[in-house]
Write an enzyme that holds these catalytic residues in place. Structure first.
Site, PDB file in Angstrom:
ATOM      1  N   GLU A 108      -6.478 -42.422 -43.546  1.00  0.00           N
ATOM      2  CA  GLU A 108      -7.066 -41.130 -43.904  1.00  0.00           C
ATOM      3  C   GLU A 108      -8.098 -40.711 -42.859  1.00  0.00           C
ATOM      4  O   GLU A 108      -8.414 -41.454 -41.920  1.00  0.00           O
ATOM      5  CB  GLU A 108      -7.728 -41.217 -45.278  1.00  0.00           C
ATOM      6  CG  GLU A 108      -8.865 -42.219 -45.370  1.00  0.00           C
ATOM      7  CD  GLU A 108      -9.356 -42.447 -46.794  1.00  0.00           C
ATOM      8  OE1 GLU A 108      -8.682 -42.022 -47.740  1.00  0.00           O
ATOM      9  OE2 GLU A 108     -10.418 -43.067 -46.948  1.00  0.00           O
ATOM     10  N   HIS A 161     -15.138 -48.770 -45.896  1.00  0.00           N
ATOM     11  CA  HIS A 161     -15.824 -47.483 -45.839  1.00  0.00           C
ATOM     12  C   HIS A 161     -16.370 -47.081 -47.212  1.00  0.00           C
ATOM     13  O   HIS A 161     -15.962 -47.615 -48.233  1.00  0.00           O
ATOM     14  CB  HIS A 161     -14.867 -46.396 -45.341  1.00  0.00           C
ATOM     15  CG  HIS A 161     -13.672 -46.197 -46.224  1.00  0.00           C
ATOM     16  ND1 HIS A 161     -12.555 -47.007 -46.149  1.00  0.00           N
ATOM     17  CD2 HIS A 161     -13.406 -45.303 -47.204  1.00  0.00           C
ATOM     18  CE1 HIS A 161     -11.661 -46.607 -47.046  1.00  0.00           C
ATOM     19  NE2 HIS A 161     -12.156 -45.570 -47.706  1.00  0.00           N
ATOM     20  N   ARG A 168     -11.550 -51.557 -54.410  1.00  0.00           N
ATOM     21  CA  ARG A 168     -13.016 -51.601 -54.392  1.00  0.00           C
ATOM     22  C   ARG A 168     -13.479 -53.003 -54.031  1.00  0.00           C
ATOM     23  O   ARG A 168     -13.065 -53.984 -54.645  1.00  0.00           O
ATOM     24  CB  ARG A 168     -13.597 -51.238 -55.760  1.00  0.00           C
ATOM     25  CG  ARG A 168     -13.397 -49.820 -56.195  1.00  0.00           C
ATOM     26  CD  ARG A 168     -14.238 -49.510 -57.431  1.00  0.00           C
ATOM     27  NE  ARG A 168     -13.805 -48.278 -58.055  1.00  0.00           N
ATOM     28  CZ  ARG A 168     -13.006 -48.207 -59.108  1.00  0.00           C
ATOM     29  NH1 ARG A 168     -12.575 -49.316 -59.679  1.00  0.00           N
ATOM     30  NH2 ARG A 168     -12.652 -47.046 -59.599  1.00  0.00           N
TER      31      ARG A 168
END
Length: 262
Positions: free
Chosen positions: A74, A132, A152
Site C-alpha cells: 500500500e 507501520h 496487529r
C-alpha cells in the site's frame, strides 16, 4: 465515467471510507458491475483521530499461505495533518523473532520502530512486510492491493486481538523507505499514480497497461479544489472510475490523482 459512493467503516481511532472497492468486506456493487469483476486495488480515505495499531501486512506468498488471498502492499498520500503528527514507518534495525516477541510482551516495541514527522502532501510507500502505524491527527488517501489482511503487532494497550506469530513471520528487512513529498508520479509492482493539476481546462485520456477486464479501469480522485469532470460538478475527495481509453475533460481549479493497475 462512474461516480463512486463511499462505504464508511467506524473505528475506535476514527473511520475509514472505502471509496473504490470490489472487496467482499466492503463491495460497491455498481463499481463491481462497471469493473466486470474483482478490481485488484482498494482505495480508502482514512481519518485517524487517534493512533492506529502497529501492524504489518503479508506479501502475496504469505497471504496465500496464511489466508488464501492476495497480499497487501500500500501507500499513503497525506491529505491533511495536524501539527506534530507522526507515522511509524519501518524498524530501526534487524531483529530476531525472539527479540520482537519479548519487546511486545514487555510493552517496549516502540523503541524498535522509526517514528517520523509528517505534513500535508507527504507520501509513504509501504511494501508488504513493512512495520507501520498511522498516528493521530491525520487524514490519508490510501491506495493498496485489494486485501483486508492486517496483522496487529502492538495495540497500545487497547486490548484488541494481536497476531504476533503471523505478524513477525510477515516482517521483511526491506531497504529503508523515505518519507517524501509526492513526486508527481509513482509506480510499484501493483499500481501507478499520477498527480494532475488543472488551472482552467485540461483534456487527457484514461490509460491503463491492461487493455481488458477489471484491471483496465482507471480511477480519478479529487485531491482538492472544485470544478467539472466530463461536465459533472466535482469537489474534493470524490472519486470516479473510467473505461480504458475514455476521454477525461476537466475544468476549474483542481488537483487530481489518477490511479491505475500496473
Amino acid at each position: 465515467m462512474l461516480r463512486l459512493n463511499a462505504i464508511k467503516s467506524e473505528k475506535i481511532w476514527g473511520y475509514e471510507l472505502w471509496i473504490a472497492s470490489t472487496h467482499p468486506n466492503g463491495c460497491q456493487k455498481d463499481f463491481e458491475t462497471f469493473a466486470g469483476g474483482d478490481y485488484p486495488l482498494l482505495v480508502k480515505v482514512i481519518q485517524a483521530d487517534d493512533v492506529l495499531s502497529v501492524q504489518v501486512h503479508p506479501d502475496d506468498e504469505l497471504a496465500a499461505k496464511f489466508e488464501g488471498c492476495r497480499g497487501k502492499t500500500e501507500c499513503w498520500y497525506i491529505l491533511d495533518a495536524k501539527k506534530d503528527s507522526r507515522l511509524i514507518y519501518g524498524m530501526k534495525g534487524e531483529y530476531t523473532a525472539d527479540e520482537l516477541k519479548k519487546a511486545i510482551e514487555e510493552n517496549r516495541l516502540e523503541s524498535y520502530m522509526k517514528s517520523v514527522g509528517v505534513e500535508r502532501g507527504d507520501f509513504a510507500y509501504i511494501p508488504a512486510g513493512t512495520v507501520h502505524a498511522i498516528g493521530g491527527g491525520l487524514r490519508i488517501l490510501e491506495v493498496q492491493q485489494s486485501s483486508d489482511i492486517t496483522y496487529r503487532l502492538y495495540d497500545w494497550g487497547r486490548g484488541r486481538e494481536c497476531h504476533v506469530e503471523k505478524g513477525i513471520a510477515s516482517i521483511k528487512n526491506l531497504d529503508a523507505q523515505k518519507l517524501v513529498k509526492f513526486p508527481g508520479s509513482f509506480q510499484c509492482p501493483y499500481f501507478t499514480m499520477q498527480e494532475i493539476r488543472v488551472d482552467g481546462k485540461c483534456e487527457s485520456f484514461a490509460t491503463a497497461e491492461n487493455e481488458k477486464g477489471p484491471e483496465s479501469k482507471v480511477l480519478l480522485f479529487v485531491l482538492e479544489g472544485e470544478g467539472k469532470i466530463n461536465g459533472e460538478n466535482v469537489r474534493a475527495e470524490e472519486i470516479f472510475a473510467f473505461e480504458n481509453g475514455e476521454k477525461i475533460s476537466a475544468e476549474g481549479n483542481l488537483s487530481l490523482m489518477k490511479i491505475a493497475v500496473r
